[in-house]
Motif scaffolding. Structure first.
Motif, PDB file in Angstrom:
ATOM      1  N   ARG A 146       0.594  -0.045   4.693  1.00  0.00           N
ATOM      2  CA  ARG A 146      -0.869  -0.089   4.809  1.00  0.00           C
ATOM      3  C   ARG A 146      -1.478   1.311   4.800  1.00  0.00           C
ATOM      4  N   GLN A 147      -0.777   2.288   5.354  1.00  0.00           N
ATOM      5  CA  GLN A 147      -1.319   3.644   5.483  1.00  0.00           C
ATOM      6  C   GLN A 147      -1.542   4.325   4.141  1.00  0.00           C
ATOM      7  N   TYR A 148      -0.952   3.803   3.085  1.00  0.00           N
ATOM      8  CA  TYR A 148      -1.103   4.431   1.774  1.00  0.00           C
ATOM      9  C   TYR A 148      -2.391   4.014   1.062  1.00  0.00           C
ATOM     10  N   PHE A 149      -3.096   3.014   1.591  1.00  0.00           N
ATOM     11  CA  PHE A 149      -4.241   2.454   0.874  1.00  0.00           C
ATOM     12  C   PHE A 149      -5.568   2.941   1.443  1.00  0.00           C
ATOM     13  N   ASP A 150      -6.405   3.429   0.531  1.00  0.00           N
ATOM     14  CA  ASP A 150      -7.743   3.882   0.900  1.00  0.00           C
ATOM     15  C   ASP A 150      -8.730   2.730   0.966  1.00  0.00           C
TER      16      ASP A 150
END
Length: 251
Positions: A146-150
Protein backbone atom coordinates in the motif's frame (compact mmCIF):
# COMPACT_ATOMS: atom_id res chain seq x y z
CA UNK A 1 -1.15 3.71 -13.24
CA UNK A 2 -2.20 0.10 -12.76
CA UNK A 3 -5.30 -2.00 -13.05
CA UNK A 4 -5.72 -4.23 -9.98
CA UNK A 5 -7.23 -7.68 -10.59
CA UNK A 6 -5.43 -9.52 -13.38
CA UNK A 7 -2.62 -6.96 -13.52
CA UNK A 8 -1.05 -6.41 -10.12
CA UNK A 9 -2.77 -9.64 -9.08
CA UNK A 10 -3.04 -13.09 -10.56
CA UNK A 11 -6.69 -14.19 -10.57
CA UNK A 12 -8.43 -17.54 -10.84
CA UNK A 13 -12.01 -18.72 -10.41
CA UNK A 14 -13.78 -22.07 -10.63
CA UNK A 15 -16.92 -23.80 -9.36
CA UNK A 16 -15.46 -24.02 -5.86
CA UNK A 17 -15.18 -20.22 -5.76
CA UNK A 18 -18.88 -19.93 -6.59
CA UNK A 19 -19.77 -22.41 -3.83
CA UNK A 20 -17.71 -20.50 -1.26
CA UNK A 21 -19.21 -17.18 -2.40
CA UNK A 22 -22.73 -18.57 -1.93
CA UNK A 23 -21.78 -19.71 1.56
CA UNK A 24 -20.22 -16.35 2.36
CA UNK A 25 -23.33 -14.48 1.24
CA UNK A 26 -25.62 -16.60 3.40
CA UNK A 27 -23.27 -16.31 6.37
CA UNK A 28 -23.17 -12.48 6.21
CA UNK A 29 -26.96 -12.24 5.97
CA UNK A 30 -27.34 -14.47 9.04
CA UNK A 31 -24.69 -12.50 10.93
CA UNK A 32 -26.62 -9.25 10.40
CA UNK A 33 -30.07 -10.70 11.01
CA UNK A 34 -31.22 -10.33 7.40
CA UNK A 35 -33.93 -12.98 7.10
CA UNK A 36 -34.46 -14.52 3.66
CA UNK A 37 -37.23 -16.91 2.59
CA UNK A 38 -34.81 -19.39 0.97
CA UNK A 39 -32.05 -21.78 1.86
CA UNK A 40 -28.47 -21.16 0.78
CA UNK A 41 -28.68 -22.96 -2.58
CA UNK A 42 -32.03 -21.52 -3.64
CA UNK A 43 -30.99 -18.02 -2.60
CA UNK A 44 -27.82 -18.31 -4.71
CA UNK A 45 -29.83 -19.52 -7.70
CA UNK A 46 -31.91 -16.35 -7.46
CA UNK A 47 -29.23 -13.80 -6.57
CA UNK A 48 -26.36 -14.91 -8.80
CA UNK A 49 -28.15 -14.49 -12.18
CA UNK A 50 -29.28 -11.02 -11.12
CA UNK A 51 -25.72 -10.00 -10.25
CA UNK A 52 -24.53 -11.35 -13.61
CA UNK A 53 -27.27 -9.29 -15.30
CA UNK A 54 -26.07 -6.18 -13.46
CA UNK A 55 -22.48 -6.88 -14.53
CA UNK A 56 -23.57 -7.26 -18.16
CA UNK A 57 -25.53 -4.00 -17.98
CA UNK A 58 -22.60 -2.19 -16.37
CA UNK A 59 -20.30 -3.35 -19.18
CA UNK A 60 -22.58 -1.44 -21.57
CA UNK A 61 -23.43 1.66 -19.51
CA UNK A 62 -19.93 1.85 -17.94
CA UNK A 63 -21.60 3.02 -14.73
CA UNK A 64 -21.01 1.49 -11.28
CA UNK A 65 -23.45 1.49 -8.38
CA UNK A 66 -22.53 1.79 -4.73
CA UNK A 67 -22.90 -1.51 -2.81
CA UNK A 68 -25.91 -0.18 -0.87
CA UNK A 69 -27.68 0.35 -4.21
CA UNK A 70 -26.39 -2.73 -6.03
CA UNK A 71 -27.44 -5.41 -3.57
CA UNK A 72 -30.98 -4.25 -2.65
CA UNK A 73 -31.86 -3.04 -6.16
CA UNK A 74 -30.23 -5.77 -8.26
CA UNK A 75 -28.95 -8.73 -6.27
CA UNK A 76 -32.11 -9.08 -4.17
CA UNK A 77 -34.61 -7.73 -6.67
CA UNK A 78 -37.92 -9.53 -6.21
CA UNK A 79 -36.80 -11.13 -2.93
CA UNK A 80 -38.62 -10.26 0.29
CA UNK A 81 -35.94 -8.92 2.60
CA UNK A 82 -35.37 -6.04 5.01
CA UNK A 83 -33.86 -3.49 2.60
CA UNK A 84 -32.45 -1.31 5.36
CA UNK A 85 -30.59 -4.19 7.02
CA UNK A 86 -29.38 -5.44 3.64
CA UNK A 87 -28.05 -2.01 2.67
CA UNK A 88 -26.19 -1.79 5.99
CA UNK A 89 -24.19 -4.95 5.25
CA UNK A 90 -23.88 -4.49 1.47
CA UNK A 91 -20.24 -3.36 1.57
CA UNK A 92 -19.36 -6.43 3.61
CA UNK A 93 -21.07 -8.59 0.97
CA UNK A 94 -19.29 -6.75 -1.85
CA UNK A 95 -15.91 -7.13 -0.14
CA UNK A 96 -16.48 -10.85 0.49
CA UNK A 97 -17.58 -11.33 -3.12
CA UNK A 98 -14.45 -9.70 -4.54
CA UNK A 99 -12.04 -11.82 -2.48
CA UNK A 100 -13.99 -15.10 -2.68
CA UNK A 101 -15.39 -15.20 -6.22
CA UNK A 102 -11.75 -14.95 -7.34
CA UNK A 103 -8.63 -16.42 -5.79
CA UNK A 104 -6.19 -13.50 -5.70
CA UNK A 105 -2.42 -13.38 -5.25
CA UNK A 106 0.05 -10.57 -5.81
CA UNK A 107 1.98 -11.23 -9.01
CA UNK A 108 5.52 -12.50 -8.67
CA UNK A 109 7.99 -9.58 -8.48
CA UNK A 110 5.17 -7.01 -8.32
CA UNK A 111 6.42 -5.65 -4.98
CA UNK A 112 9.97 -5.26 -6.34
CA UNK A 113 8.59 -3.56 -9.45
CA UNK A 114 6.58 -1.07 -7.38
CA UNK A 115 9.54 -0.32 -5.14
CA UNK A 116 11.66 0.30 -8.23
CA UNK A 117 9.13 2.74 -9.67
CA UNK A 118 9.09 4.74 -6.44
CA UNK A 119 12.91 4.80 -6.42
CA UNK A 120 12.69 6.34 -9.89
CA UNK A 121 10.55 9.08 -8.35
CA UNK A 122 7.42 8.10 -10.26
CA UNK A 123 3.81 8.68 -9.24
CA UNK A 124 2.08 5.30 -8.79
CA UNK A 125 -1.68 4.73 -8.71
CA UNK A 126 -4.42 2.12 -9.12
CA UNK A 127 -7.47 2.57 -11.37
CA UNK A 128 -9.81 -0.38 -10.87
CA UNK A 129 -13.32 -1.60 -11.67
CA UNK A 130 -14.73 -3.06 -8.46
CA UNK A 131 -18.07 -3.44 -6.70
CA UNK A 132 -16.52 -2.87 -3.25
CA UNK A 133 -15.57 0.50 -1.80
CA UNK A 134 -12.79 -0.70 0.53
CA UNK A 135 -11.56 -4.10 -0.72
CA UNK A 136 -8.75 -2.80 -2.94
CA UNK A 137 -7.33 -0.70 -0.10
CA UNK A 138 -7.35 -3.59 2.37
CA UNK A 139 -5.92 -6.04 -0.18
CA UNK A 140 -3.01 -3.71 -0.97
CA UNK A 141 -2.36 -3.51 2.78
CA UNK A 142 -2.45 -7.31 3.07
CA UNK A 143 0.07 -7.62 0.24
CA UNK A 144 2.35 -5.14 2.02
CA UNK A 145 2.47 -2.74 -0.96
CA UNK A 146 0.00 0.00 0.00
CA UNK A 147 2.86 2.41 0.78
CA UNK A 148 3.92 2.48 -2.86
CA UNK A 149 0.65 4.03 -4.08
CA UNK A 150 -0.01 7.75 -4.27
CA UNK A 151 -3.67 7.31 -5.21
CA UNK A 152 -6.40 4.70 -5.69
CA UNK A 153 -9.34 5.40 -8.03
CA UNK A 154 -12.23 2.92 -7.87
CA UNK A 155 -15.35 2.59 -10.02
CA UNK A 156 -17.41 1.92 -6.88
CA UNK A 157 -16.38 5.33 -5.52
CA UNK A 158 -16.43 7.52 -8.65
CA UNK A 159 -19.38 5.80 -10.38
CA UNK A 160 -17.66 5.21 -13.74
CA UNK A 161 -16.17 1.96 -15.02
CA UNK A 162 -13.20 1.55 -17.32
CA UNK A 163 -13.01 2.28 -20.20
CA UNK A 164 -15.25 5.31 -19.49
CA UNK A 165 -13.05 8.39 -19.95
CA UNK A 166 -14.24 9.94 -16.68
CA UNK A 167 -12.58 7.35 -14.43
CA UNK A 168 -9.24 8.03 -16.14
CA UNK A 169 -9.81 11.79 -16.04
CA UNK A 170 -10.54 11.62 -12.30
CA UNK A 171 -7.32 9.66 -11.74
CA UNK A 172 -5.38 12.26 -13.72
CA UNK A 173 -6.98 15.15 -11.84
CA UNK A 174 -6.24 13.58 -8.47
CA UNK A 175 -2.57 13.37 -9.40
CA UNK A 176 -2.55 16.74 -11.22
CA UNK A 177 -1.09 14.89 -14.20
CA UNK A 178 -1.21 15.24 -17.98
CA UNK A 179 -2.17 12.04 -19.84
CA UNK A 180 0.83 12.18 -22.16
CA UNK A 181 3.20 11.90 -19.19
CA UNK A 182 1.46 8.78 -17.83
CA UNK A 183 1.70 5.05 -18.46
CA UNK A 184 -1.13 2.60 -17.89
CA UNK A 185 -0.72 -1.12 -17.19
CA UNK A 186 -3.63 -3.54 -17.56
CA UNK A 187 -4.65 -7.02 -18.65
CA UNK A 188 -7.45 -6.27 -21.13
CA UNK A 189 -7.62 -4.36 -24.39
CA UNK A 190 -11.33 -3.63 -23.86
CA UNK A 191 -10.78 -1.74 -20.59
CA UNK A 192 -7.09 -1.05 -20.10
CA UNK A 193 -5.89 -0.24 -23.61
CA UNK A 194 -8.95 1.39 -25.19
CA UNK A 195 -9.55 3.77 -22.26
CA UNK A 196 -5.98 5.08 -21.84
CA UNK A 197 -5.49 5.31 -25.61
CA UNK A 198 -8.60 7.48 -25.97
CA UNK A 199 -7.34 9.68 -23.13
CA UNK A 200 -3.92 10.09 -24.76
CA UNK A 201 -1.76 8.26 -22.22
CA UNK A 202 1.89 8.29 -23.22
CA UNK A 203 2.52 4.56 -22.72
CA UNK A 204 0.22 1.54 -22.46
CA UNK A 205 1.29 -1.90 -21.25
CA UNK A 206 -0.71 -5.13 -21.50
CA UNK A 207 -0.08 -8.29 -19.49
CA UNK A 208 -2.16 -11.44 -19.95
CA UNK A 209 -4.35 -12.91 -17.20
CA UNK A 210 -7.17 -15.36 -16.48
CA UNK A 211 -9.59 -12.54 -17.37
CA UNK A 212 -8.03 -11.50 -20.68
CA UNK A 213 -9.82 -14.01 -22.98
CA UNK A 214 -13.07 -13.55 -21.03
CA UNK A 215 -13.18 -9.75 -21.25
CA UNK A 216 -11.53 -9.24 -24.64
CA UNK A 217 -14.25 -10.75 -26.81
CA UNK A 218 -14.37 -8.68 -29.98
CA UNK A 219 -12.12 -6.76 -32.32
CA UNK A 220 -10.47 -3.55 -31.16
CA UNK A 221 -8.95 -2.15 -34.33
CA UNK A 222 -6.68 0.81 -33.77
CA UNK A 223 -6.13 0.04 -30.10
CA UNK A 224 -2.86 -1.68 -29.32
CA UNK A 225 -0.50 -1.46 -26.36
CA UNK A 226 3.01 -0.10 -26.73
CA UNK A 227 4.31 -3.12 -24.84
CA UNK A 228 2.96 -6.64 -24.30
CA UNK A 229 4.73 -8.18 -21.32
CA UNK A 230 4.71 -11.49 -19.46
CA UNK A 231 6.56 -10.39 -16.31
CA UNK A 232 5.14 -7.42 -14.36
CA UNK A 233 8.71 -6.45 -13.40
CA UNK A 234 9.25 -5.47 -17.05
CA UNK A 235 7.22 -2.31 -16.37
CA UNK A 236 10.04 -1.11 -14.14
CA UNK A 237 12.88 -2.09 -16.48
CA UNK A 238 11.22 -0.49 -19.52
CA UNK A 239 10.30 2.77 -17.78
CA UNK A 240 13.74 2.97 -16.18
CA UNK A 241 15.36 2.57 -19.60
CA UNK A 242 13.07 5.19 -21.13
CA UNK A 243 13.81 7.62 -18.31
CA UNK A 244 17.56 7.12 -18.75
CA UNK A 245 17.30 7.64 -22.52
CA UNK A 246 15.27 10.81 -21.99
CA UNK A 247 17.84 12.11 -19.49
CA UNK A 248 20.77 11.40 -21.82
CA UNK A 249 18.97 13.07 -24.73
CA UNK A 250 18.34 16.18 -22.66
CA UNK A 251 22.06 16.70 -21.98
Amino acid sequence: MFDMGGTLEDLYSCEDNLRRTAQGLYRILAKHGVAVPYGETELWERVYPQILAYKAEAEVTLMELKPEQLWPDYGFRGIEVDREKLAACSEEIAHMWEVTYFDRTLRRRAAQMLQGLKELGLYVAVVSNTASVFQVFSTLEEYGVRQYFDDVTLSSVVGYRKPHPCIFKIALCQGRLRPEECAFVGDTVSRDVVGPRKMGYGRVFKIGSFLTPIKDIGVYQGYAPDYEIEDIYDVYTILKREKELHASGAR
